[in-house]
Design a protein around this motif. Structure first.
Motif, PDB file in Angstrom:
ATOM      1  N   HIS A 126       0.822  -1.218   0.000  1.00  0.00           N
ATOM      2  CA  HIS A 126       0.000   0.000   0.000  1.00  0.00           C
ATOM      3  C   HIS A 126       0.853   1.263   0.000  1.00  0.00           C
ATOM      4  O   HIS A 126       0.419   2.300  -0.499  1.00  0.00           O
ATOM      5  CB  HIS A 126      -0.974  -0.002   1.178  1.00  0.00           C
ATOM      6  N   ARG A 183      -0.740   2.033  -5.730  1.00  0.00           N
ATOM      7  CA  ARG A 183      -2.162   2.355  -5.583  1.00  0.00           C
ATOM      8  C   ARG A 183      -2.921   1.374  -6.466  1.00  0.00           C
ATOM      9  O   ARG A 183      -2.771   1.380  -7.678  1.00  0.00           O
ATOM     10  CB  ARG A 183      -2.454   3.773  -6.053  1.00  0.00           C
ATOM     11  N   TYR A 184      -3.692   0.546  -5.865  1.00  0.00           N
ATOM     12  CA  TYR A 184      -4.497  -0.412  -6.615  1.00  0.00           C
ATOM     13  C   TYR A 184      -5.761  -0.696  -5.824  1.00  0.00           C
ATOM     14  O   TYR A 184      -5.859  -0.397  -4.632  1.00  0.00           O
ATOM     15  CB  TYR A 184      -3.723  -1.707  -6.888  1.00  0.00           C
ATOM     16  N   ARG A 185      -6.706  -1.272  -6.499  1.00  0.00           N
ATOM     17  CA  ARG A 185      -7.975  -1.585  -5.861  1.00  0.00           C
ATOM     18  C   ARG A 185      -8.360  -3.001  -6.281  1.00  0.00           C
ATOM     19  O   ARG A 185      -8.380  -3.320  -7.468  1.00  0.00           O
ATOM     20  CB  ARG A 185      -9.046  -0.596  -6.293  1.00  0.00           C
ATOM     21  N   THR A 214     -11.090  -5.782  -6.774  1.00  0.00           N
ATOM     22  CA  THR A 214     -12.540  -5.910  -6.943  1.00  0.00           C
ATOM     23  C   THR A 214     -12.894  -7.390  -7.006  1.00  0.00           C
ATOM     24  O   THR A 214     -12.065  -8.223  -7.365  1.00  0.00           O
ATOM     25  CB  THR A 214     -13.019  -5.221  -8.236  1.00  0.00           C
TER      26      THR A 214
END
Length: 151
Positions: A34, A38-40, A42
């Motif tokens: 983190h 920067r990633y998300r 899903t």
């Protein structure tokens, strides 16, 4: 300790580490990932919370396994090339992280047995079907081990 007591003593598989060591290592990985990226993630709701699970990842970057560990909230065992055993620092880290070493380019029966054992215990196994990081564009041909494990 008597012979019968030592026979009863649980021998931990080489890829198994203590739950506390794993949680500490995972926390470090989550923090570093983190901090650097920067990633998300899903679709987490589709991941089974328990039971044998195979997570197939496209291994594009060195840190892909770290992303998987941070995205999925259950203990994950991963495969890594046996060459990483020779690097003392990396080896120590990977052993705590629950890594099964595989000899690439050969049918590694011990690695397959270890993977099957992980799945029979109801754990999650992360595997890059291509067997290595991708070079250039497009995917490489997948190795047959993933299909064997799934069947």
């Amino acid at each position: 300790m008597t012979a019968s007591a030592s026979a009863r003593k649980r021998v931990r598989p080489s890829y198994e580490s203590s739950p506390v060591s794993y949680r500490i290592t995972r926390a470090i990985i989550v923090f570093v990932m983190h901090l650097l990226y920067r990633y998300r993630a899903t679709g987490r709701e589709k991941m089974p919370k328990a039971g044998p699970t195979i997570i197939a990842i496209n291994h594009i970057h060195f840190f892909d396994p770290g992303v998987v560990v941070t995205a999925i909230r259950r203990r994950i065992y991963t495969l890594a090339a046996a060459k990483w055993r020779d690097n003392r620092l990396v080896n120590a880290f990977l052993r705590i992280a629950g890594t099964i070493y595989v000899r690439r380019g050969k049918v590694d029966r011990q690695a397959l047995k270890d993977c099957l054992q992980v799945l029979r215990k109801g754990h999650a196994l992360a595997i890059a079907p291509e067997g290595t990081r991708r070079r250039g564009k497009g995917l490489q041909r997948a190795k047959p081990g993933l299909v064997y494990l799934a069947s």
